[in-house]
Design an enzyme around this catalytic site. Sequence first.
Site, PDB file in Angstrom:
ATOM      1  N   ASN A 150       1.116  -1.069   0.220  1.00  0.00           N
ATOM      2  CA  ASN A 150       0.266   0.173  -0.488  1.00  0.00           C
ATOM      3  C   ASN A 150       0.772   1.051  -0.316  1.00  0.00           C
ATOM      4  O   ASN A 150       1.315   1.538   1.053  1.00  0.00           O
ATOM      5  CB  ASN A 150      -0.696   0.313   1.588  1.00  0.00           C
ATOM      6  CG  ASN A 150      -1.917   1.358   1.163  1.00  0.00           C
ATOM      7  OD1 ASN A 150      -1.245   2.146   0.766  1.00  0.00           O
ATOM      8  ND2 ASN A 150      -2.963   0.680   2.190  1.00  0.00           N
TER       9      ASN A 150
ATOM     10  N   ARG B 134       6.246   1.465   2.413  1.00  0.00           N
ATOM     11  CA  ARG B 134       7.041   2.125   1.478  1.00  0.00           C
ATOM     12  C   ARG B 134       8.350   1.789   2.002  1.00  0.00           C
ATOM     13  O   ARG B 134       9.384   1.263   1.124  1.00  0.00           O
ATOM     14  CB  ARG B 134       7.010   3.975   1.679  1.00  0.00           C
ATOM     15  CG  ARG B 134       5.572   3.570   1.019  1.00  0.00           C
ATOM     16  CD  ARG B 134       5.725   5.651   0.357  1.00  0.00           C
ATOM     17  NE  ARG B 134       5.707   6.232   1.639  1.00  0.00           N
ATOM     18  CZ  ARG B 134       5.034   6.966   2.877  1.00  0.00           C
ATOM     19  NH1 ARG B 134       2.928   6.484   2.677  1.00  0.00           N
ATOM     20  NH2 ARG B 134       4.727   7.501   3.474  1.00  0.00           N
TER      21      ARG B 134
ATOM     22  N   ASN C 266       0.013   4.249   0.411  1.00  0.00           N
ATOM     23  CA  ASN C 266      -0.008   5.185   1.444  1.00  0.00           C
ATOM     24  C   ASN C 266       0.120   4.689   2.875  1.00  0.00           C
ATOM     25  O   ASN C 266       0.799   5.698   4.016  1.00  0.00           O
ATOM     26  CB  ASN C 266      -1.260   5.430   1.201  1.00  0.00           C
ATOM     27  CG  ASN C 266      -1.167   5.801   0.353  1.00  0.00           C
ATOM     28  OD1 ASN C 266      -0.984   6.709  -0.149  1.00  0.00           O
ATOM     29  ND2 ASN C 266      -2.960   5.530   0.227  1.00  0.00           N
ATOM     30  N   CYS C 267       0.944   3.682   3.125  1.00  0.00           N
ATOM     31  CA  CYS C 267       1.636   3.594   4.344  1.00  0.00           C
ATOM     32  C   CYS C 267       3.249   3.565   4.361  1.00  0.00           C
ATOM     33  O   CYS C 267       3.667   2.298   3.859  1.00  0.00           O
ATOM     34  CB  CYS C 267       1.588   2.206   4.071  1.00  0.00           C
ATOM     35  SG  CYS C 267       1.558   1.222   5.756  1.00  0.00           S
ATOM     36  N   GLY C 268       3.315   4.425   5.273  1.00  0.00           N
ATOM     37  CA  GLY C 268       4.954   4.454   5.912  1.00  0.00           C
ATOM     38  C   GLY C 268       5.919   2.592   6.262  1.00  0.00           C
ATOM     39  O   GLY C 268       7.075   2.842   4.934  1.00  0.00           O
TER      40      GLY C 268
END
Length: 115
Positions: A8, A15, A10-12
Site C-alpha cells: 500500500n 514503503r 500510502n503506508c510508511g
Amino acid sequence: MLANIWHNPNCGTSRKTLEILQSVPGIQLTVHHYLDEPFERSKLVQLFNDAGLTPREALRTRGSPAEELGLLEGASEDSILDAMVEHPILVERPFVETEKGVRLCRPQEIAFEII
C-alpha cells in the site's frame, strides 16, 4: 531470489519494506498493489497459513472499517476472510513472500528474516 510484496503506497511501513526489498541485489520483485488488485480468498488463506497468522491476527483495525463491519468481537475467521476479500483495506500490511517464507513485515526489518 523471487519476492512478492503486497503493498500500500500510502503506508510508511509498506514503503520502507519495499525500499528494503529494492535495495537487495538479486531480488526479482513483484509488487502487488492489493487495494487496486484485491486478494483472492485462497491467496489470503495461503499467506496467513505460511506466516503463521490467523485472519483475526492479520486484520487491520486502525484506519479500516473493521469495527463498522462487526469484525472486532465475535466474528468468525470465515467472516473476516470474506470481508478482507471484499474490503482489502482490512488486511494488515505489508505481506512479503519469498521462497524462504511469508512474513507480515511490521516492523519492516522483519523482511530480513526471509531474504
